[in-house]
Design a protein around this motif. Structure first.
Motif, mmCIF file in Angstrom:
data_model
loop_
_atom_site.group_PDB
_atom_site.id
_atom_site.type_symbol
_atom_site.label_atom_id
_atom_site.label_comp_id
_atom_site.label_asym_id
_atom_site.label_seq_id
_atom_site.Cartn_x
_atom_site.Cartn_y
_atom_site.Cartn_z
ATOM 1 N N UNK A 1 10.384 -1.840 -10.781
ATOM 2 C CA UNK A 1 10.148 -3.285 -10.716
ATOM 3 C C UNK A 1 8.861 -3.557 -9.946
ATOM 4 N N UNK A 2 8.441 -4.793 -9.980
ATOM 5 C CA UNK A 2 7.208 -5.175 -9.292
ATOM 6 C C UNK A 2 7.458 -5.369 -7.802
ATOM 7 N N UNK A 3 6.391 -5.400 -7.040
ATOM 8 C CA UNK A 3 6.487 -5.673 -5.602
ATOM 9 C C UNK A 3 7.105 -7.053 -5.351
ATOM 10 N N UNK A 4 6.727 -8.028 -6.174
ATOM 11 C CA UNK A 4 7.255 -9.378 -5.995
ATOM 12 C C UNK A 4 8.765 -9.408 -6.207
ATOM 13 N N UNK A 5 9.243 -8.642 -7.186
ATOM 14 C CA UNK A 5 10.673 -8.576 -7.440
ATOM 15 C C UNK A 5 11.403 -7.947 -6.258
ATOM 16 N N UNK A 6 10.800 -6.947 -5.641
ATOM 17 C CA UNK A 6 11.424 -6.303 -4.478
ATOM 18 C C UNK A 6 11.550 -7.308 -3.334
ATOM 19 N N UNK A 7 10.522 -8.115 -3.117
ATOM 20 C CA UNK A 7 10.591 -9.143 -2.080
ATOM 21 C C UNK A 7 11.685 -10.172 -2.405
ATOM 22 N N UNK A 8 11.812 -10.529 -3.672
ATOM 23 C CA UNK A 8 12.852 -11.468 -4.066
ATOM 24 C C UNK A 8 14.244 -10.885 -3.833
ATOM 25 N N UNK B 1 0.816 -1.224 0.000
ATOM 26 C CA UNK B 1 0.000 0.000 0.000
ATOM 27 C C UNK B 1 0.840 1.260 0.000
ATOM 28 N N UNK B 2 2.141 1.179 -0.247
ATOM 29 C CA UNK B 2 2.965 2.394 -0.316
ATOM 30 C C UNK B 2 3.824 2.349 -1.566
ATOM 31 N N UNK B 3 4.461 3.489 -1.854
ATOM 32 C CA UNK B 3 5.294 3.625 -3.045
ATOM 33 C C UNK B 3 6.780 3.680 -2.689
ATOM 34 N N UNK B 4 7.156 2.890 -1.700
ATOM 35 C CA UNK B 4 8.562 2.814 -1.350
ATOM 36 C C UNK B 4 8.866 3.280 0.049
ATOM 37 N N UNK B 5 7.993 4.109 0.613
ATOM 38 C CA UNK B 5 8.199 4.548 1.993
ATOM 39 C C UNK B 5 6.828 4.747 2.648
ATOM 40 N N UNK B 6 6.832 4.718 3.990
ATOM 41 C CA UNK B 6 5.606 4.862 4.765
ATOM 42 C C UNK B 6 5.758 6.082 5.671
ATOM 43 N N UNK B 7 5.121 7.205 5.346
ATOM 44 C CA UNK B 7 5.294 8.450 6.130
ATOM 45 C C UNK B 7 4.925 8.262 7.606
ATOM 46 N N UNK C 1 12.152 3.425 10.497
ATOM 47 C CA UNK C 1 10.824 3.376 9.884
ATOM 48 C C UNK C 1 10.901 2.895 8.458
ATOM 49 N N UNK C 2 11.936 2.121 8.166
ATOM 50 C CA UNK C 2 12.179 1.729 6.789
ATOM 51 C C UNK C 2 11.216 0.648 6.329
ATOM 52 N N UNK C 3 10.799 0.785 5.103
ATOM 53 C CA UNK C 3 10.015 -0.265 4.451
ATOM 54 C C UNK C 3 10.969 -1.325 3.907
ATOM 55 N N UNK C 4 10.400 -2.422 3.429
ATOM 56 C CA UNK C 4 11.237 -3.455 2.808
ATOM 57 C C UNK C 4 11.946 -2.892 1.593
ATOM 58 N N UNK C 5 11.264 -2.004 0.851
ATOM 59 C CA UNK C 5 11.892 -1.395 -0.317
ATOM 60 C C UNK C 5 13.104 -0.575 0.093
ATOM 61 N N UNK C 6 12.975 0.190 1.156
ATOM 62 C CA UNK C 6 14.106 0.986 1.640
ATOM 63 C C UNK C 6 15.239 0.086 2.126
ATOM 64 N N UNK C 7 14.884 -1.009 2.741
ATOM 65 C CA UNK C 7 15.922 -1.923 3.218
ATOM 66 C C UNK C 7 16.671 -2.554 2.042
ATOM 67 N N UNK C 8 15.977 -2.819 0.951
ATOM 68 C CA UNK C 8 16.647 -3.321 -0.237
ATOM 69 C C UNK C 8 17.662 -2.295 -0.742
ATOM 70 N N UNK C 9 17.250 -1.005 -0.757
ATOM 71 C CA UNK C 9 18.170 0.054 -1.181
ATOM 72 C C UNK C 9 19.359 0.135 -0.230
#
Length: 788
Positions: free
Chosen positions: A154-161, A92-98, A118-126
């Motif tokens: 990329x897709x959400x699934x790719x970020x999880x991978x 439900x977010x675009x890379x970060x959660x305010x 407060x990092x999202x999984x996407x931020x942790x990947x970065x």
């Protein structure tokens, strides 16, 4: 209309604010290219898997990290766990959660230090991709920007991978795929909820996994995640209760090393990749166990190395690859012997046998000479150092006799054979015919287990395809075996003309190889209906350095090499004693297959002589059998002659002593004297020619030959234990034992023999001509040099 109005407004804005637009354009370009490609460039481990994804082994990455190549999917359990623990709003977010960022900033300011993120999984990947960067608010801003860019790319699934592949899991373990093996000894898709939850909380605090440390903190974090999953109704209460009762891992598990030598081979060209091979894991494990068992036995004879290759004939896929035994470095355990050049022993004999049958130059049961032989100074010997006199060609192959093989090679032509076997693509046979000489057929050449199995697989495939294609061939049957799962088999084009060998001659060679005596303890195999029909060939190199056994069924080829990698020979190291038992143990674990279909279109039914195996002549007892079509041009039996007997049938007669009307005309099987001398020792039914009756004038015949010495040879005067020089024993074979033989040395008469033609002499060193003359005038000579 509406689009044109909007476009006009944009153009006007660009004209009014050109600098802003340039800056905005530069920022957009920077934003577009801000994400590195690839995002991660860390070296990865080389991972060997089966076609089903089962792990066979892995080699650590160049930076010392156990980092598997990126996964292309993750189990749903891990996805549920990591989302519940790290980022419940991930979709439900675009890379970060305010909201979580604001909460983290409030808590950190209140504590006066960074206590939570407060990092999202996407931020942790970065963050994982920007390893080594200090954690700060400025760095957070960079991560945030790059995280949004990653979301757009990329897709959400790719970020999880990406997260699952690059998250740290303690020590030098990176990625959930490797962590599952390291901490639980199983692939990640087999993890339980408790095991998955344990791995899900580790990237947040990877130091908790060390055995014996922080067990309470780790189990608390795991159980807290499990409670979250229960509240979310991801798991039910029973699963929760069972999961919290599971213990934590207490020690790391070693990775599988099911086929280490294959891993080493493939990692040369596929370093850092995930390789799917054709290996059948269950077959490989069972073959490893067989190798271990036989290694323990063979090592008692100081034989330390072994290699095993199992191939599927139809697909050419390698099902098992054992490059060596589980020995130690002192005995070259790291050497991959499957591709090592070793003396071929007798493994090339079936090639010569099939080629000669295919050309119509020998028939399957045709008698060939097995007598003491010297060719240009080369004197081949059979393994048991005995002679059969004459032996059927198929039996000579089954018994792996060296002397008949050498004589056949001389008959066929060394240069011709050397040229034709290039078609089989045995790479280590790369020198000229002169380099090898006639010893090529008995181990004078070198080949690898890989190439020999490839050759035999090609033979089996020719017979199979001949039946399947209604008597047609393919141009590339001797193609390379397949190790990579997604490789395609290329056996060339379909043709009506045989490229190398016909199916009939190969099938007949297999029939001969099927009749080899099996190892000790399995000698009665052919009397049991449940026995496996296998064509197989053993080989032993000079000095007992190499023991070979290669077996072929319609579906499988199994190749065994046994010996010492450093070339040391050992007593009792033979193909039959050392390699054949391994061969049959391996075949016993493979599915049974039917015997090869008879290629009738490449065979013809003829009458052959029951005694000699040649095409039947007028005087031969005959029987019907199959031979290659080209075999019909061979000569009829030369060993049967019509003899004339007196009324008692005890003596030969002729017109000088008996009326023709009283004679009995009888076909008689007669071998040349030297062949007959050895043949009758193994064939009790062999009857020498009857003598002429006393009143008959015998005709002159070529009826005798030397057994010892050989022509133009050097002989040494033997000495006894007392140091005294003993006599040389001259010996000949004569078709008529009753005939007297007169002996001469350099034209000087030395004696006469009858029945047993052996003459002792004691000459001084020097060169001599030995002459033997029988009473009918037949004469033979030998030139020798006597030495002390």
């Amino acid at each position: 209309m509406l689009k044109s109005i909007r476009l006009e407004k944009i153009k006007n804005y660009v004209k009014i604010h050109p600098k802003r637009c340039i800056v905005l354009g530069i920022l957009l370009i920077w934003y577009y290219f801000s994400l590195p490609k690839p995002l991660f460039d860390d070296p990865t481990a080389t991972v060997l898997q089966t076609r089903k994804g089962e792990l066979l082994g892995a080699k650590i990455a160049d930076d010392g990290q156990w980092r598997f190549p990126e996964v292309d999917s993750i189990p749903d359990k891990f996805k549920q766990c990591i989302l519940a623990f790290e980022d419940q709003q991930f979709y439900h977010h675009f890379g970060f959660n305010p909201i979580t960022i604001a909460q983290a900033m409030y808590d950190n300011n209140k504590a006066g230090k960074i206590i939570r993120g407060g990092s999202t999984i996407t931020q942790q990947v970065i963050r994982l991709s920007r390893k080594g960067k200090q954690r700060s608010y400025f760095e957070k801003i960079k991560e945030l920007i790059l995280a949004t860019r990653l979301e757009f790319g990329v897709s959400k699934e790719k970020i999880l991978e990406l997260y699952a592949s690059h998250a740290p899991f303690g020590g030098n373990v990176v990625g959930v795929d490797m962590a599952a093996w390291r901490y639980f000894g199983i692939p990640m898709h087999q993890l339980s909820w408790a095991e998955t939850a344990t791995l899900a909380v580790l990237p947040n605090a990877p130091s908790l996994i060390y055995p014996g440390k922080n067990q309470e903190r780790l189990i608390e974090k795991r159980n807290r995640l499990l409670r979250t999953l229960l509240k979310q109704k991801t798991i039910d209460s029973l699963t929760y209760e069972l999961s919290v009762s599971e213990k934590l891992p207490q020690k790391p598990f070693p990775l599988p090393h099911t086929t280490q030598h294959l891993l080493d081979k493939l990692s040369v060209d596929h370093q850092g990749q995930r390789i799917q091979t054709t290996i059948n894991k269950e077959v490989q494990k069972q073959v490893n166990q067989i190798v271990q068992q036989h290694y323990e036995i063979l090592s008692q004879n100081e034989v330390y190395n072994m290699a095993v290759l199992v191939m599927d004939v139809k697909t050419r896929e390698v099902l098992s690859y054992v490059g060596n035994t589980p020995t130690n470095k002192a005995h070259q355990k790291d050497v991959d012997i499957i591709h090592a050049a070793r003396s071929t022993g007798s493994t090339l004999k079936p090639l010569l046998y099939a080629l000669m049958m295919d050309k119509g130059e020998v028939l399957p049961e045709q008698l060939i000479s097995d007598i003491p032989t010297v060719i240009a100074g080369y004197m081949p010997k059979n393994y048991d150092e005995t002679f059969s006199g004459a032996v059927p060609a198929n039996r000579a192959l089954a018994r792996s006799l060296n002397v008949p093989a050498v004589r056949l090679l001389q008959q066929y032509g060394l240069h011709r054979f050397r040229s034709e076997i290039d078609a089989f693509k045995i790479r280590d046979i790369r020198y000229s015919a002169e380099h090898y000489g006639l010893s090529m057929i008995v181990g004078g050449a070198e080949g690898s287990l890989w190439d020999l199995c490839k050759t035999y697989a090609g033979f089996a495939s020719i017979v199979d395809h001949y039946q399947d294609t209604s008597s047609e061939y393919f141009t590339n049957e001797f193609t390379e075996p397949i190790l990579i799962a997604d490789s395609t088999l290329d056996i060339g084009k379909k043709v009506t003309q045989k490229p190398v060998l016909g199916a009939g001659s190969i099938w007949l060679a297999f029939e001969a190889m099927k009749k080899v005596n099996r190892p000790e303890g399995d000698k009665a195999w052919e009397f049991y209906d449940s026995s496996r029909e296998i064509a197989w060939k053993t080989g032993t190199s000079f000095g007992n350095r190499d023991g070979w056994a290669i077996g072929i069924s319609q579906q499988y080829v199994v190749g065994i090499w046994v010996g010492n990698a450093d070339g040391e020979g050992r007593p009792e190291l033979t193909g039959l004693n050392s390699a054949a038992p391994v061969l049959f143990d391996v075949f016993n674990l493979l599915p049974r297959s039917t015997w090869f279909p008879t290629p009738f279109d490449d065979l013809t039914q003829v009458m052959i002589c029951a005694d000699s195996g040649f095409l039947a002549g007028n005087s031969c007892p005959s029987k019907q059998t199959y031979i290659p079509v080209s075999g019909t041009k061979t000569k009829p039996c030369p060993y049967h002659q019509l003899i004339h007997l007196d009324p008692t049938k005890r003596y030969r007669v002729n017109s000088s002593c008996e009326p023709i009307a009283n004679m009995s005309h009888t076909p008689w099987f007669v071998l040349p004297p030297l062949q007959a001398y050895y043949y009758r020792t193994r064939n009790a039914t062999y009857r020498p020619l009857p003598p002429y009756r006393y009143d008959c004038r015998a005709t002159s015949e070529g009826s005798m030959d030397f057994i010892f010495p050989k022509n133009n040879s050097s002989v040494y005067l033997p000495k006894g234990f007392d140091g005294k020089t003993n006599e040389l024993i001259l010996k000949i074979a004569h078709a008529n034992s009753e005939t007297s033989v007169f002996w001469y040395i350099d034209d000087q008469f030395i004696g006469v023999t009858k029945q047993f033609h052996e003459m002792p002499i004691l000459p001084v060193p020097g060169e001599y001509i030995i002459t033997a003359l029988d009473e009918t005038g037949n004469e033979i000579k030998r030139r020798i040099e006597v030495k002390e």
